[in-house]
Scaffold this motif. Structure first.
Motif, PDB file in Angstrom:
ATOM      1  N   ILE A   1       0.847  -1.191   0.000  1.00  0.00           N
ATOM      2  CA  ILE A   1       0.000   0.000   0.000  1.00  0.00           C
ATOM      3  C   ILE A   1       0.884   1.243   0.000  1.00  0.00           C
ATOM      4  O   ILE A   1       1.806   1.352   0.816  1.00  0.00           O
ATOM      5  CB  ILE A   1      -0.926   0.031   1.231  1.00  0.00           C
ATOM      6  CG1 ILE A   1      -1.869  -1.169   1.217  1.00  0.00           C
ATOM      7  CG2 ILE A   1      -1.727   1.325   1.265  1.00  0.00           C
ATOM      8  CD1 ILE A   1      -2.754  -1.269   2.454  1.00  0.00           C
ATOM      9  N   LEU A   2       0.584   2.167  -0.902  1.00  0.00           N
ATOM     10  CA  LEU A   2       1.221   3.483  -0.876  1.00  0.00           C
ATOM     11  C   LEU A   2       0.278   4.451  -0.186  1.00  0.00           C
ATOM     12  O   LEU A   2      -0.919   4.483  -0.482  1.00  0.00           O
ATOM     13  CB  LEU A   2       1.535   3.975  -2.288  1.00  0.00           C
ATOM     14  CG  LEU A   2       2.516   3.150  -3.126  1.00  0.00           C
ATOM     15  CD1 LEU A   2       2.906   3.928  -4.375  1.00  0.00           C
ATOM     16  CD2 LEU A   2       3.751   2.770  -2.338  1.00  0.00           C
ATOM     17  N   ILE A   3       0.820   5.229   0.731  1.00  0.00           N
ATOM     18  CA  ILE A   3       0.024   6.161   1.536  1.00  0.00           C
ATOM     19  C   ILE A   3       0.452   7.575   1.188  1.00  0.00           C
ATOM     20  O   ILE A   3       1.609   7.958   1.431  1.00  0.00           O
ATOM     21  CB  ILE A   3       0.228   5.876   3.033  1.00  0.00           C
ATOM     22  CG1 ILE A   3      -0.201   4.433   3.351  1.00  0.00           C
ATOM     23  CG2 ILE A   3      -0.530   6.881   3.887  1.00  0.00           C
ATOM     24  CD1 ILE A   3       0.264   3.942   4.702  1.00  0.00           C
ATOM     25  N   ALA A   4      -0.451   8.347   0.587  1.00  0.00           N
ATOM     26  CA  ALA A   4      -0.077   9.667   0.069  1.00  0.00           C
ATOM     27  C   ALA A   4      -1.171  10.692   0.350  1.00  0.00           C
ATOM     28  O   ALA A   4      -1.872  11.136  -0.562  1.00  0.00           O
ATOM     29  CB  ALA A   4       0.209   9.575  -1.428  1.00  0.00           C
ATOM     30  N   PRO A   5      -1.330  11.106   1.609  1.00  0.00           N
ATOM     31  CA  PRO A   5      -2.367  12.082   1.934  1.00  0.00           C
ATOM     32  C   PRO A   5      -1.889  13.519   1.823  1.00  0.00           C
ATOM     33  O   PRO A   5      -0.686  13.806   1.883  1.00  0.00           O
ATOM     34  CB  PRO A   5      -2.673  11.753   3.394  1.00  0.00           C
ATOM     35  CG  PRO A   5      -1.340  11.334   3.941  1.00  0.00           C
ATOM     36  CD  PRO A   5      -0.640  10.606   2.808  1.00  0.00           C
TER      37      PRO A   5
ATOM     38  N   MET B   1      -3.796   2.354  -3.236  1.00  0.00           N
ATOM     39  CA  MET B   1      -3.412   3.709  -2.848  1.00  0.00           C
ATOM     40  C   MET B   1      -4.366   4.186  -1.763  1.00  0.00           C
ATOM     41  O   MET B   1      -5.572   4.005  -1.864  1.00  0.00           O
ATOM     42  CB  MET B   1      -3.549   4.669  -4.037  1.00  0.00           C
ATOM     43  CG  MET B   1      -2.358   4.756  -4.952  1.00  0.00           C
ATOM     44  SD  MET B   1      -0.911   5.368  -4.108  1.00  0.00           S
ATOM     45  CE  MET B   1      -1.617   6.664  -3.113  1.00  0.00           C
ATOM     46  N   ILE B   2      -3.803   4.813  -0.722  1.00  0.00           N
ATOM     47  CA  ILE B   2      -4.632   5.506   0.265  1.00  0.00           C
ATOM     48  C   ILE B   2      -4.208   6.967   0.294  1.00  0.00           C
ATOM     49  O   ILE B   2      -3.031   7.282   0.481  1.00  0.00           O
ATOM     50  CB  ILE B   2      -4.499   4.912   1.676  1.00  0.00           C
ATOM     51  CG1 ILE B   2      -4.952   3.458   1.693  1.00  0.00           C
ATOM     52  CG2 ILE B   2      -5.343   5.726   2.667  1.00  0.00           C
ATOM     53  CD1 ILE B   2      -4.829   2.793   3.058  1.00  0.00           C
TER      54      ILE B   2
ATOM     55  N   LYS C   1      -6.717  19.114  -6.720  1.00  0.00           N
ATOM     56  CA  LYS C   1      -6.555  18.652  -5.353  1.00  0.00           C
ATOM     57  C   LYS C   1      -5.849  17.293  -5.320  1.00  0.00           C
ATOM     58  O   LYS C   1      -5.824  16.548  -6.295  1.00  0.00           O
ATOM     59  CB  LYS C   1      -7.907  18.571  -4.651  1.00  0.00           C
ATOM     60  CG  LYS C   1      -8.626  19.911  -4.523  1.00  0.00           C
ATOM     61  CD  LYS C   1      -7.882  20.857  -3.600  1.00  0.00           C
ATOM     62  CE  LYS C   1      -8.680  22.127  -3.363  1.00  0.00           C
ATOM     63  NZ  LYS C   1      -7.995  23.058  -2.447  1.00  0.00           N
ATOM     64  N   VAL C   2      -5.300  16.967  -4.144  1.00  0.00           N
ATOM     65  CA  VAL C   2      -4.480  15.772  -4.015  1.00  0.00           C
ATOM     66  C   VAL C   2      -5.244  14.478  -4.320  1.00  0.00           C
ATOM     67  O   VAL C   2      -4.757  13.658  -5.107  1.00  0.00           O
ATOM     68  CB  VAL C   2      -3.837  15.715  -2.614  1.00  0.00           C
ATOM     69  CG1 VAL C   2      -3.259  14.328  -2.326  1.00  0.00           C
ATOM     70  CG2 VAL C   2      -2.732  16.772  -2.504  1.00  0.00           C
ATOM     71  N   PRO C   3      -6.427  14.209  -3.727  1.00  0.00           N
ATOM     72  CA  PRO C   3      -7.067  12.919  -3.990  1.00  0.00           C
ATOM     73  C   PRO C   3      -7.297  12.627  -5.469  1.00  0.00           C
ATOM     74  O   PRO C   3      -7.042  11.514  -5.939  1.00  0.00           O
ATOM     75  CB  PRO C   3      -8.396  13.028  -3.230  1.00  0.00           C
ATOM     76  CG  PRO C   3      -8.090  13.959  -2.113  1.00  0.00           C
ATOM     77  CD  PRO C   3      -7.176  14.988  -2.713  1.00  0.00           C
ATOM     78  N   ALA C   4      -7.777  13.625  -6.207  1.00  0.00           N
ATOM     79  CA  ALA C   4      -8.025  13.400  -7.635  1.00  0.00           C
ATOM     80  C   ALA C   4      -6.721  13.188  -8.390  1.00  0.00           C
ATOM     81  O   ALA C   4      -6.638  12.344  -9.291  1.00  0.00           O
ATOM     82  CB  ALA C   4      -8.796  14.575  -8.227  1.00  0.00           C
ATOM     83  N   GLY C   5      -5.687  13.955  -8.057  1.00  0.00           N
ATOM     84  CA  GLY C   5      -4.397  13.794  -8.723  1.00  0.00           C
ATOM     85  C   GLY C   5      -3.811  12.421  -8.482  1.00  0.00           C
ATOM     86  O   GLY C   5      -3.285  11.775  -9.408  1.00  0.00           O
ATOM     87  N   ILE C   6      -3.895  11.951  -7.240  1.00  0.00           N
ATOM     88  CA  ILE C   6      -3.414  10.612  -6.905  1.00  0.00           C
ATOM     89  C   ILE C   6      -4.241   9.557  -7.637  1.00  0.00           C
ATOM     90  O   ILE C   6      -3.711   8.611  -8.224  1.00  0.00           O
ATOM     91  CB  ILE C   6      -3.500  10.381  -5.384  1.00  0.00           C
ATOM     92  CG1 ILE C   6      -2.535  11.313  -4.636  1.00  0.00           C
ATOM     93  CG2 ILE C   6      -3.215   8.922  -5.045  1.00  0.00           C
ATOM     94  CD1 ILE C   6      -1.085  11.015  -4.816  1.00  0.00           C
TER      95      ILE C   6
ATOM     96  N   ILE D   1      -4.483   0.661 -10.417  1.00  0.00           N
ATOM     97  CA  ILE D   1      -4.416   0.550  -8.959  1.00  0.00           C
ATOM     98  C   ILE D   1      -5.585   1.321  -8.348  1.00  0.00           C
ATOM     99  O   ILE D   1      -5.757   2.513  -8.634  1.00  0.00           O
ATOM    100  CB  ILE D   1      -3.083   1.112  -8.435  1.00  0.00           C
ATOM    101  CG1 ILE D   1      -1.918   0.354  -9.063  1.00  0.00           C
ATOM    102  CG2 ILE D   1      -3.020   1.039  -6.905  1.00  0.00           C
ATOM    103  CD1 ILE D   1      -0.588   1.048  -8.891  1.00  0.00           C
ATOM    104  N   PRO D   2      -6.408   0.689  -7.516  1.00  0.00           N
ATOM    105  CA  PRO D   2      -7.531   1.393  -6.893  1.00  0.00           C
ATOM    106  C   PRO D   2      -7.053   2.379  -5.827  1.00  0.00           C
ATOM    107  O   PRO D   2      -6.026   2.167  -5.174  1.00  0.00           O
ATOM    108  CB  PRO D   2      -8.361   0.264  -6.272  1.00  0.00           C
ATOM    109  CG  PRO D   2      -7.361  -0.823  -6.014  1.00  0.00           C
ATOM    110  CD  PRO D   2      -6.359  -0.731  -7.130  1.00  0.00           C
ATOM    111  N   THR D   3      -7.829   3.449  -5.639  1.00  0.00           N
ATOM    112  CA  THR D   3      -7.500   4.479  -4.659  1.00  0.00           C
ATOM    113  C   THR D   3      -8.647   4.668  -3.689  1.00  0.00           C
ATOM    114  O   THR D   3      -9.810   4.767  -4.097  1.00  0.00           O
ATOM    115  CB  THR D   3      -7.201   5.823  -5.357  1.00  0.00           C
ATOM    116  OG1 THR D   3      -6.045   5.675  -6.189  1.00  0.00           O
ATOM    117  CG2 THR D   3      -6.946   6.925  -4.338  1.00  0.00           C
ATOM    118  N   ALA D   4      -8.315   4.728  -2.401  1.00  0.00           N
ATOM    119  CA  ALA D   4      -9.288   5.047  -1.356  1.00  0.00           C
ATOM    120  C   ALA D   4      -8.877   6.362  -0.720  1.00  0.00           C
ATOM    121  O   ALA D   4      -7.687   6.610  -0.492  1.00  0.00           O
ATOM    122  CB  ALA D   4      -9.322   3.947  -0.299  1.00  0.00           C
ATOM    123  N   ALA D   5      -9.856   7.218  -0.447  1.00  0.00           N
ATOM    124  CA  ALA D   5      -9.580   8.525   0.150  1.00  0.00           C
ATOM    125  C   ALA D   5     -10.249   8.625   1.514  1.00  0.00           C
ATOM    126  O   ALA D   5     -11.424   8.291   1.662  1.00  0.00           O
ATOM    127  CB  ALA D   5     -10.079   9.643  -0.760  1.00  0.00           C
TER     128      ALA D   5
END
Length: 379
Positions: free
Chosen positions: A3-7, A288-289, A303-308, A317-321
């Motif tokens: 898991i990559l964590i990028a808040p 991705m979180i 914004k960060v969530p959409a960019g990630i 890769i699925p992303t959870a925010a």
């Protein structure tokens, strides 16, 4: 599982670095066999310096400058000596978090301190300056920055205006003859998630002014003063940048940067993803979180969530925010790779209580998210 964590930061309560640490701790609490890597993110606002330094090995330099109300304050810039690159946030010297709510004063607040940080970067020998626009307490159109850098703003009587941000309607002439000459040979990269123009209903005053203390009574006169100032600037430069996307960033700083200097605008999230090593690590991830204080339809715009989410989606890769609060329009984020937006609060709670308990709320929410993911059958 990796898991990559990028808040991003949860503004006013948790920095992006702290958020990444808390989420990682939650993941390890659920299962210590999950591999993790953390990449604190920012969009050009608060946290930009730390996010870039973590990926480059630079260090912070602290200098005494002026805060938005002209008081002395210790503010930091990032310095990468090998690259001769400085990283500066407008939030560090001119940011909203530096003022109490009752101190907000759009007619008095100045970006002078940010200009002082830019001067420090030039004195260090910076060949590149990355300037993050975001989180400012000002609507001075960047006049404070340029005042610190040697520009003069003159009224119709020939008097030089000090702290001209609240006097934009009185400026009749701009004198840039004493502007620091080193700016001309410095590569200035502006990191900003804002695409708003300077003027109009989508401009600096109407969109961002209210959060900085612009009352309903001040909206029209401040908009008129800024329009007047824009005409003075355009007459001085021979070009009009008022409608250029990003000119409304940070209370109009984007406009004056574009008008008086040669600058390159980059979405803050893209710049940080590149410099942090995130893009190189992404292909190996299973999940991705990300997260930030508020996620809504506006999160699509830099914004960060959409960019990630967009970048992760390119790799399947699925992303959870994780979100402090959720607004309308989040369904649109699914098309940009954000599969789920998970609130950090589990029931009715006041804003003050949520802010005071943000760390524990984020931890518990991340634990619930990971437990849910662990229940899913393996493909």
């Amino acid at each position: 599982m990796k898991i990559l964590i990028a808040p991003d930061s949860f503004k006013g309560s948790i920095s992006s670095t702290e958020a990444a640490r808390i989420i990682e701790s939650a993941v390890k609490t659920v299962s210590d066999d999950i591999r993790t890597r953390t990449f604190p993110m920012a969009d050009g606002g608060e946290g930009t310096v730390d996010a870039i330094l973590l990926g480059t090995g630079g260090h912070r330099i602290v200098k005494e400058v002026r805060d938005p109300l002209g008081r002395p304050i210790q503010a930091a810039l990032g310095w990468m000596p090998e690259e001769r690159t400085a990283v500066i946030e407008t939030a560090a010297a001119s940011g909203l978090p530096l003022l109490a709510r009752e101190e907000l004063d759009p007619l008095s607040c100045t970006t002078f301190g940010t200009g002082e940080l830019i001067l420090e970067a030039l004195n260090l020998g910076a060949e590149t300056i990355v300037l993050g626009l975001g989180g400012s307490a000002t609507v001075d159109c960047g006049t404070g920055i340029f005042e610190a850098l040697g520009a003069r703003f003159i009224d119709s009587g020939g008097q030089v205006l000090n702290s001209p941000g609240g006097k934009l309607g009185s400026i009749a002439e701009i004198d840039t003859s004493a502007l620091d000459p080193r700016l001309g040979s410095t590569n200035i990269v502006v990191a900003s998630d804002v695409t708003n123009p300077l003027l109009g209903k989508d401009g600096a005053v109407h969109v961002f002014g209210p959060q900085k203390g612009v009352t309903a009574e001040l909206l029209v006169p401040m908009e008129n003063d800024m329009a007047h100032f824009a005409r003075v600037v355009s007459a001085h430069t021979g070009r009009d940048e008022t409608d250029t996307p990003g000119s409304g960033a940070a209370g109009g700083i984007g406009f004056l940067l574009r008008s008086l200097l040669s600058v390159t605008f980059r979405p803050g999230i893209e710049l940080i993803m590149e410099t942090s090593g995130f893009t190189d690590a992404l292909p190996e991830a299973d999940l991705m979180i990300t997260g930030e204080g508020r996620v809504d339809g506006q999160s699509l715009f830099g914004k960060v969530p959409a960019g990630i989410g967009r970048l992760a989606k390119q790799h399947g890769i699925p992303t959870a925010a994780l979100a402090g609060s959720i607004g309308s329009g989040i369904e649109a984020l699914e098309e940009h790779g954000v599969c789920v937006v998970h609130p950090i609060v589990s029931g009715p709670i006041s804003l003050e209580e949520a802010m005071n308990n943000a760390e524990s709320l984020l931890f518990e929410s991340a634990v619930r998210l990971i437990k849910t993911i662990r229940l899913m059958p393996k493909q």
